[in-house]
Structures are given as C-alpha cells and as structure tokens.
Enzyme design. Sequence first.
Site, PDB file in Angstrom:
ATOM      1  N   HIS A 125      -0.844  -5.453  -4.268  1.00 48.58           N
ATOM      2  CA  HIS A 125      -1.579  -4.666  -4.030  1.00 48.58           C
ATOM      3  C   HIS A 125      -1.954  -3.715  -5.219  1.00 48.58           C
ATOM      4  O   HIS A 125      -3.273  -3.320  -5.584  1.00 48.58           O
ATOM      5  CB  HIS A 125      -1.173  -3.766  -2.379  1.00 48.58           C
ATOM      6  N   ARG A 142       0.171  -1.218  -0.082  1.00 42.73           N
ATOM      7  CA  ARG A 142      -0.067  -0.154  -0.366  1.00 42.73           C
ATOM      8  C   ARG A 142       0.535   1.170  -0.236  1.00 42.73           C
ATOM      9  O   ARG A 142       0.446   2.382   0.199  1.00 42.73           O
ATOM     10  CB  ARG A 142      -0.867  -0.090   0.866  1.00 42.73           C
ATOM     11  N   ASP A 152     -13.093  -0.171  -2.909  1.00 47.98           N
ATOM     12  CA  ASP A 152     -13.686   1.084  -3.488  1.00 47.98           C
ATOM     13  C   ASP A 152     -13.232   1.054  -5.202  1.00 47.98           C
ATOM     14  O   ASP A 152     -12.847   0.091  -5.430  1.00 47.98           O
ATOM     15  CB  ASP A 152     -12.163   1.418  -2.482  1.00 47.98           C
ATOM     16  N   THR A 170     -12.026  -1.898   5.854  1.00 49.22           N
ATOM     17  CA  THR A 170     -12.848  -1.583   5.156  1.00 49.22           C
ATOM     18  C   THR A 170     -14.151  -2.765   4.378  1.00 49.22           C
ATOM     19  O   THR A 170     -14.899  -2.676   4.757  1.00 49.22           O
ATOM     20  CB  THR A 170     -11.712  -1.672   3.557  1.00 49.22           C
ATOM     21  N   ASP A 208     -11.810  -7.609  -3.131  1.00 54.16           N
ATOM     22  CA  ASP A 208     -10.600  -6.867  -2.518  1.00 54.16           C
ATOM     23  C   ASP A 208      -9.441  -7.830  -1.966  1.00 54.16           C
ATOM     24  O   ASP A 208      -9.296  -9.068  -2.166  1.00 54.16           O
ATOM     25  CB  ASP A 208     -10.853  -6.436  -0.419  1.00 54.16           C
ATOM     26  N   LYS A 264     -14.845   5.145  -1.064  1.00 54.03           N
ATOM     27  CA  LYS A 264     -14.197   4.860  -0.232  1.00 54.03           C
ATOM     28  C   LYS A 264     -13.065   6.399  -0.073  1.00 54.03           C
ATOM     29  O   LYS A 264     -12.440   6.402  -0.797  1.00 54.03           O
ATOM     30  CB  LYS A 264     -14.038   3.985   0.087  1.00 54.03           C
ATOM     31  N   ARG A 288      -9.932   6.968   2.821  1.00 51.49           N
ATOM     32  CA  ARG A 288      -9.249   6.831   4.352  1.00 51.49           C
ATOM     33  C   ARG A 288      -9.288   7.806   5.171  1.00 51.49           C
ATOM     34  O   ARG A 288      -9.130   8.871   4.039  1.00 51.49           O
ATOM     35  CB  ARG A 288      -7.924   6.084   3.486  1.00 51.49           C
ATOM     36  N   ASP A 313      -6.953  -6.497   5.933  1.00 48.29           N
ATOM     37  CA  ASP A 313      -6.056  -6.363   7.719  1.00 48.29           C
ATOM     38  C   ASP A 313      -6.951  -6.262   8.717  1.00 48.29           C
ATOM     39  O   ASP A 313      -6.614  -7.051   9.093  1.00 48.29           O
ATOM     40  CB  ASP A 313      -5.425  -4.672   6.455  1.00 48.29           C
ATOM     41  N   THR A 314      -6.798  -4.954   9.062  1.00 51.28           N
ATOM     42  CA  THR A 314      -7.571  -4.329   9.917  1.00 51.28           C
ATOM     43  C   THR A 314      -9.198  -4.764   9.840  1.00 51.28           C
ATOM     44  O   THR A 314      -9.751  -5.251  10.901  1.00 51.28           O
ATOM     45  CB  THR A 314      -7.941  -3.495  10.681  1.00 51.28           C
TER      46      THR A 314
HETATM   47  C1  R5P Z   1      -6.877  -0.861   0.335  1.00 47.00           C
HETATM   48  O1  R5P Z   1      -6.817  -0.351  -0.668  1.00 47.00           O
HETATM   49  C2  R5P Z   1      -6.586  -2.332   0.500  1.00 47.00           C
HETATM   50  O2  R5P Z   1      -6.983  -2.473  -1.148  1.00 47.00           O
HETATM   51  C3  R5P Z   1      -7.551  -2.899   1.395  1.00 47.00           C
HETATM   52  O3  R5P Z   1      -8.512  -2.694   0.922  1.00 47.00           O
HETATM   53  C4  R5P Z   1      -7.577  -2.978   2.443  1.00 47.00           C
HETATM   54  O4  R5P Z   1      -5.196  -3.061   2.488  1.00 47.00           O
HETATM   55  C5  R5P Z   1      -8.072  -3.387   3.862  1.00 47.00           C
HETATM   56  O5  R5P Z   1      -7.193  -2.794   5.150  1.00 47.00           O
HETATM   57  P1  R5P Z   1      -8.473  -2.883   6.008  1.00 47.00           P
HETATM   58  O6  R5P Z   1      -8.573  -4.175   6.381  1.00 47.00           O
HETATM   59  O7  R5P Z   1      -7.534  -2.524   7.293  1.00 47.00           O
HETATM   60  O8  R5P Z   1      -9.389  -1.732   6.113  1.00 47.00           O
END
Ligand code: R5P
Length: 339
Positions: free
Chosen positions: A135, A101, A174, A232, A224, A197, A199, A228-229
Amino acid sequence: MEAAAYQELRIFSGNAHPDLAKAICSYLETSYGACEVFEFSNENVFVRVQDNVRQRDVFIVQPLVSPVNTNIMELLIMIDAMKRASAGRVTAVVPYYAYGRSDKKDQPRVPITARLLANLIETAGADRLLTVDLHAGQIQGFFNIPVDELTALFMISRYFKEKDLKDLVVVATDVGASKRARNVAQSLEAPLAIIEKRRLGNDDRSQVLNVIGEVDGMRALIVDDEIDTGTTIINAAETLKDRGVTEIYVACTHPVLSGPAVERLKGAPITELVVADTIPISKEKHIPQLVQLRIAPLIGEAISRIHTGRSVGELFQLDMEEDSGDPKVPNAMVGAERG
Ligand code: R5P
C-alpha cells in the site's frame, strides 16, 4: 537456472492461495513442497513439514487474504516450523500484505499494525520478504531484513498498451495513488488526472471532493493499489461519469473485493476491472467485467533470481526495454483470464 547461492530451492504454501504457489512451481519447473497446515477444532493452527528442508532455500507463498488473521498465523507458524527444521534460509512470499493501510498514527491512540506485522514475520524467523505492490513503499522500512517489492503495474500497463484505447486519461483515486498512476500514464503516454478524496471515519466511507485535470469527453483508466469494498473506485467512476468521461476502465493490483464490493460493482459504469491474481477470487465474485492477469511468472522469476543471487531490480529495467526478446522479462509474461 544459474548456480544457486543456497542449496536446493523449495516452495511451500499455506492455505491462503495454493493455486498461486502451484503456478509459481510450474514456472520454476519444480515440485510443490509437502506440508500439512490445518486448524484443530479449538482453532489452533498445526503445521508439519513433510519434506526435508535442512539447509534448503525455502520460499513460503502466503498472501494475507481472507481469513486474514488465520492466514497470518499460518505464515508465522510455517516460518517457525521451517527454522526449527534447519532450513538454510526462509523467504516469506507475501503477494498481498494485509494491514498495509495501518501504516501510521493518523489518529490519537491507534496502532501501526503494518509495523507490528513486520515485527511478527521477522520474529518468527523469516530471512527475507518478497511482496507485490505494498500500500505504501515505506512499509519496506518496517523490516530489518531485505524486502523485494515487485509491481504488477508493468503488466497492467502492457495490457492496456495492447488495447490501444484512444483519448485516454489515467486517473489516480487519491493523492497517495498518484505516483503509481503517473507511472502508468507515462508508459501509456496518456495525461494524468487526480481525484481529491477524503475518508469519512473508520468505516470504509469516502467522499470525492474534486477532480484535478481534464477528463471531459475522454476514456478514463482509474489506477489504485487495491479494490477492497469498492467504495473508492465506484465513487471515482460515478464522479468521472458526471464530469463527462465516456468509458471507464479500472486497474488495481489486489482484488480484495470484501463485503459489498461485488454487488456494487455489478451496477457500476465500469467496462473492465483489471487485477492481478495475488488474491484468489471465488466463483461467485467473477463479475463479467473482471480480467485477471497472472502474477506467478513475475514472482517465479524473482524467486529464481533471489535463489541464484541475481538482481531482482534488473527485472524492471529489462521491462522498460521494448521488444527485448528476453522471455524472462515481465512484459513477455502477461496472461489474461476473463471473469
Ligand atoms: C486507500 O488508500 C487504497 O489505496 C484504496 O483506495 C483502498 O484500499 C480501497 O478501498 P475501498 O475499495 O474499500 O474503497
């Protein structure tokens, strides 16, 4: 296997995901290379290759997963050790490329760490990179060595094709994810919707601004590259529920599942979270909705093709051909495990 372009193939692994490396070896019907990789008490990483790799075609399997920075150092030091042991060619097999990212200067005075990492891998001595669902595809251009980027999307699409869900809409999290989602939508012959979306800051917060496309009364498959967390995906799922979606499935290649992801997912309105096993998932993270698809056959087949000088791109053309009957195509290689 056809005649090799290089001498004997050898697969090695750092400590990031040895089970994946073993599964790749078992697909290739080859043994797992012996190599010591450990940290001294002062946190310096030590590597000793225990097999003869002179003139061998070496593949080092190391997804850049937690502990990310240690696993990066292991990869770099293993590449260095292989080169100094006179390996003929070294391919870094990085099924999950961390720092993806950080691929542009989108704020003043920030680094482009995905590029820095590419430089480090090349400087260590890698001759090629084999990876899965970066990514952003442009990261390939950060390397001056050949990069083969595989995708788990075909096997994910096949999984959902077999489920044959009615009234399905594929949803991109997104605009950046819309190309990936469109490919899945096309293969499932489903319409596409896109979430707008934004950030917020640099601390994993994001906000849904709008949903573009019809979703009311439909089942949604959110696509996607990684979870991660979970912010999203959970924001997307909750927004879609508010917009009248009846059931939600999620497909992400890489299950990073860091920080609060698992706790958050437990209460989320998600029927299934389908991922590839590019990243190891510890027992505590095996939530009931989790379905893991095996990536080893796809990576194993790509390694075999790289080793013998055959086309890797052909793998995906074959995949497009329904019922080709060829046991080597990724379509035929989907295996699922429930969380
Ligand atoms: C961001 O642009 C990626 O495509 C994922 O949406 C992102 O890495 C997901 O991260 P998280 O689960 O922390 O929202």
